[in-house]
Write a protein that holds these residues in place. Structure first.
Motif, short mmCIF file in Angstrom:
data_model
loop_
_atom_site.label_atom_id
_atom_site.label_comp_id
_atom_site.label_asym_id
_atom_site.label_seq_id
_atom_site.Cartn_x
_atom_site.Cartn_y
_atom_site.Cartn_z
N SER A 190 21.45 55.43 46.86
CA SER A 190 20.97 55.80 45.53
C SER A 190 21.66 57.06 45.02
O SER A 190 21.96 57.19 43.82
CB SER A 190 19.46 56.01 45.55
N ARG A 191 21.96 58.07 45.94
CA ARG A 191 22.50 59.34 45.49
C ARG A 191 23.83 59.68 46.18
O ARG A 191 24.32 60.80 46.06
CB ARG A 191 21.49 60.45 45.74
N SER A 240 24.20 64.00 46.18
CA SER A 240 23.43 64.56 45.05
C SER A 240 23.81 63.91 43.74
O SER A 240 23.81 64.54 42.66
CB SER A 240 23.65 66.09 44.96
N LEU A 241 24.17 62.63 43.80
CA LEU A 241 24.50 61.88 42.59
C LEU A 241 23.23 61.34 41.95
O LEU A 241 22.13 61.40 42.52
CB LEU A 241 25.44 60.73 42.93
N SER A 246 29.34 52.29 41.06
CA SER A 246 27.96 52.58 40.66
C SER A 246 27.15 52.96 41.87
O SER A 246 27.35 52.41 42.97
CB SER A 246 27.34 51.36 39.99
N THR A 247 26.21 53.90 41.71
CA THR A 247 25.27 54.21 42.78
C THR A 247 24.17 53.17 42.80
O THR A 247 23.96 52.44 41.83
CB THR A 247 24.65 55.60 42.57
N GLN A 301 18.20 53.68 49.87
CA GLN A 301 17.62 53.97 51.17
C GLN A 301 16.25 53.32 51.28
O GLN A 301 15.63 52.98 50.27
CB GLN A 301 17.48 55.50 51.39
N PRO A 302 15.76 53.08 52.52
CA PRO A 302 14.43 52.46 52.67
C PRO A 302 13.35 53.33 52.06
O PRO A 302 13.44 54.57 52.08
CB PRO A 302 14.27 52.33 54.18
#
Length: 772
Positions: free
Chosen positions: A11-12, A56-57, A85-86, A162-163
């Motif tokens: 995600s980041r 830290s995206l 893409s994240t 992430q989970p």
């Protein structure tokens, strides 16, 4: 040659790798968001580690990522750029619960940008994953009564988040597996194996049609019995287990029918003719099939049926049986009914004997049969007539006749009916004698004898006796053909009947029969005239009339005589005949004699036509003469003769003299050389044309025609034919010239001088002259 690739996304974070670039001592990576307002991220990496990460995206954001290879002096050697893409943001589980023993259902709030979600259920080191599109989602394939740790990830085209923080959930208990039986018609017994982690069980039972009340029992045991149920009725049984917290597990449903009651009102009908019993009863609720047992001390028979009746075959005569009926369904069987007694018919009498104690009477006797009340003897003759004798004794008397085969059956009777059919005996009396036989002669030496069939005859012997010897014929048919008889002879004919059992009847009457005349033999045929023949034969019969026949395509001609010759008149010409003779008397007709071929002379043609072609050539034609193949024509006069022989029906005759009368004759000749001379009306040839025709000019519009007259002609006609007109001149008799005047000048004329005829016709045979 410098490139960069992504090997993981969260995600980041975005994880990158690149190959070593020659001369580079460090690498600089910059990530800039696309189409959104945000901060760019910059990271530096040495040439020792050729991979790195951007952290830290912002979740669910597309970044332009640029990598630069830099040497030790800070100069950019090469650069590359990609877009990535994240993953979406990490979802949060609201709740996780289990309704079935093999699944857990998870609920969560939707994450922006997520296209699907990955659910994971972990049990120690093992786990099960499943992908769903939205909340709620269910993980299946799990173990019953097991605690699982549940996590969820969001997914888009960039990767997976992430989970999520995990949630614990436990699957409910498994359903008990039931074994159901119906030990009696009003009870159902249920058993099952122990269920893991179960603290107790709940079992309910209700009629499947919804009638009545539901029965429910809670127990910690693994068996249970329900009583006072309806027989033959389908029930639905449902069971489930609960755990120590009282949470119910999966349920198990089973349909079971109680066993049926025993059938009521059992009826037994005995069929004496087929030795079988028809057993019937009132149908029982819930019964699918029925079984019938028929038994005695020696034999047990069984019959199965799905209806309320059953046929038990192959019973024994002279026996007493007990009959029981049992109902069945998939749950079991009812108790057998009370025994019903069945008594069968007596057995057939044996030791049957038949005697013909005196003429016309048969005595039938037999041995006695146990359990028989009386006997009936049936005697049926082979003509279908049947009589019977009803008696309590063991013998009977019957009337009989010649030539009959009698079929005898003996039956015993009691209250159950008639005994089975035993052996059928037969007795054959002596055959009757043939009478009123008739005779028909096929020819002078063959006689056909026929008669009506007589009773009891299996074979016939026909005998014909005469001075010439005896002729015999044996046959099974009521007809016989006696051949090789002497023609014109009287025979004594007798027909005898014969049977294998009783032999031959020699008392049959005979009759005298005379054979037909002998065949005549044609000795000669003479042709007395064109259409008359005489036939001669050898007469070798007494009191016989002879018929002579000439047969051909033209028809049939006959003559009759009692002597040895006969004349046939008016035979047509040009025909082929076959001549034969027969002899006829009161005894019959002989075979025809050998045929003798006969051919009549060909017919003369009916029409004959002569046409003058030139002064010396005449065409003669005629119609076809029946039977003719070749024709010979002749024209004859004192001045000469013209002949023609041809296969056609026309001919050209040359050397004809003009102005001469001819006699016309024709001969028609057949293929075998028979000839018919034909004479026709005389023929006159055309008058002779003048000779020496010469033309003289008479001025511009006149012409004189001069000729030399023939001896027979005294008068001539002169004709001029031109394009401007036709002109004719007829001089006085005796003159040999003619003047034609006032004809148009400047034309070409055809000039013809022809003899004048009585009918005014002009011959077209004379030569033409041209005058200009």
């Amino acid at each position: 040659g410098f490139s960069m690739s992504v090997y993981d996304v969260t995600s980041r974070s975005i994880y990158l790798r690149w190959p070593k670039f020659s001369g580079a001592s460090s690498y600089r990576v910059t990530a800039t968001p696309v189409n959104t307002v945000g901060q760019s991220f910059l990271a530096h990496f040495s040439d020792v580690n050729l991979k790195g990460s951007l952290t830290s995206l912002t979740p669910n954001t597309i970044y332009v990522i640029q990598a630069e290879a830099i040497d030790k002096n800070g100069i950019i050697l090469s650069e590359t750029q990609i877009m990535q893409s994240t993953a979406p943001d990490i979802p949060v589980i609201d709740q996780a619960y289990s309704k079935l023993s093999n699944s857990i259902t998870v609920e969560w709030r939707a994450v922006p940008g997520a296209t699907s979600y990955l659910l994971t259920a972990r049990d120690g080191d093992s786990f099960i994953e499943t992908t769903v599109t939205n909340s709620p989602g269910t993980v299946t394939g799990l173990k019953a009564a097991t605690l699982y740790r549940i996590t969820i990830r969001s997914i888009n085209s960039g990767g997976r988040s992430q989970p999520s923080p995990s949630r614990k959930a436990k699957t409910v208990l498994a359903a008990p597996i039931l074994s159901v039986s119906s030990p009696s018609c009003d009870s159902i017994a249920v058993t099952w194996k122990a269920v893991y982690m179960a603290a107790g069980f709940a079992v309910s039972l209700m009629r499947s049609d919804g009638l009545g009340r539901m029965l429910k029992e809670n127990t910690t045991n693994t068996s249970l019995a329900f009583t006072n149920l309806d027989p033959g009725t389908l029930y639905t049984i449902k069971a489930y287990a609960w755990d120590a917290n009282g949470v119910p597990g999966d349920d198990f449903t089973y349909n079971k029918r109680t066993s049926p009651k025993a059938p009521a009102d059992v009826q037994v009908t005995f069929n004496s003719g087929s030795l079988r019993a028809i057993v019937s009863w009132m149908p029982t609720e819930g019964a699918l099939t029925y079984s019938v047992i028929v038994s005695n001390r020696l034999l047990t028979l069984k019959c199965n049926s799905s209806s309320s009746s059953c046929v038990v075959p192959s019973l024994q005569c002279g026996s007493e049986y007990s009959v029981f009926v049992t109902a069945h369904n998939d749950a079991g069987s009812s108790k057998p009914t009370a025994a019903v007694s069945l008594k069968t018919i007596p057995c057939a009498p044996g030791s049957v004997s038949i005697e013909e104690d005196e003429t016309g009477t048969l005595l039938v006797s037999w041995s006695s049969v146990n359990f028989s009340h009386y006997y009936v003897v049936f005697v049926k003759s082979d003509d279908g007539l049947e009589v019977y004798c009803n008696t309590s004794h063991t013998w009977c008397h019957f009337q009989s006749d010649c030539g009959f085969t009698y079929f005898i059956s003996v039956f015993a009777y009691n209250k159950a009916g008639q005994s089975p059919l035993g052996d059928v005996f037969n007795y054959t009396t002596a055959p009757c004698c043939p009478s009123d036989f008739s005779t028909v002669f096929v020819s002078g030496d063959t006689l056909e004898v026929t008669w009506s069939p007589v009773r009891g005859a299996e074979m016939y012997e026909t005998k014909a006796a005469a001075w010439a010897g005896v002729v015999l014929c044996n046959d099974t048919a009521p007809a016989c053909t006696l051949s090789a008889l002497q023609c014109n002879t009287q025979y004594n004919v007798t027909v005898y009947s014969f049977s294998e059992v009783r032999g031959s009847n020699k008392s049959c009457a005979s009759k005298y029969v005379a054979t037909a005349p002998c065949s005549p033999e044609i000795k000669n045929i003479s042709k007395d005239a064109l259409s008359v023949i005489s036939v001669y034969w050898q007469s070798n019969n007494d009191d016989a009339t002879y018929i002579i026949t000439a047969r051909g395509e033209a028809g049939l001609w006959q003559c009759t005589s009692s002597g040895n010759s006969c004349t046939i008149l008016n035979l047509p010409c040009g025909s082929i005949f076959s001549v034969s003779a027969i002899a006829r008397s009161a005894a019959g007709q002989s075979l025809p004699s050998y045929s003798v071929p006969l051919e009549t002379a060909p017919c003369c043609p009916t029409d004959l036509t002569l046409t003058q072609v030139t002064q010396s050539v005449t065409n003669i034609s005629w119609s076809v003469g029946m039977g003719a193949q070749t024709y010979a024509t002749t024209l004859e006069s004192p001045k000469g003769q013209a002949k023609c022989l041809t296969l056609q029906n026309y001919c050209l005759l040359g050397c004809i003299t003009c102005g001469t009368n001819y006699t016309v004759s024709l001969k028609a000749i057949s293929e075998t050389g028979l000839t018919s001379s034909c004479t026709y009306q005389g023929y006159s040839s055309s008058a002779c044309c003048p000779s020496g025709v010469k033309l003289y000019r008479l001025g511009n519009n006149g012409i004189r025609v001069h000729w030399r007259a023939s001896e027979e002609v005294t008068s001539y006609n002169t004709d001029l034919y031109g394009s401007k007109g036709n002109f004719t001149c007829a001089p006085h008799s005796g003159l040999s010239h003619c003047d034609i005047t006032e004809i148009p000048c400047g034309d070409v004329y055809t000039v013809v001088v022809t003899p004048a005829t009585d009918k005014g016709l002009k011959l077209a045979l004379c030569p033409k002259k041209i005058y200009s």
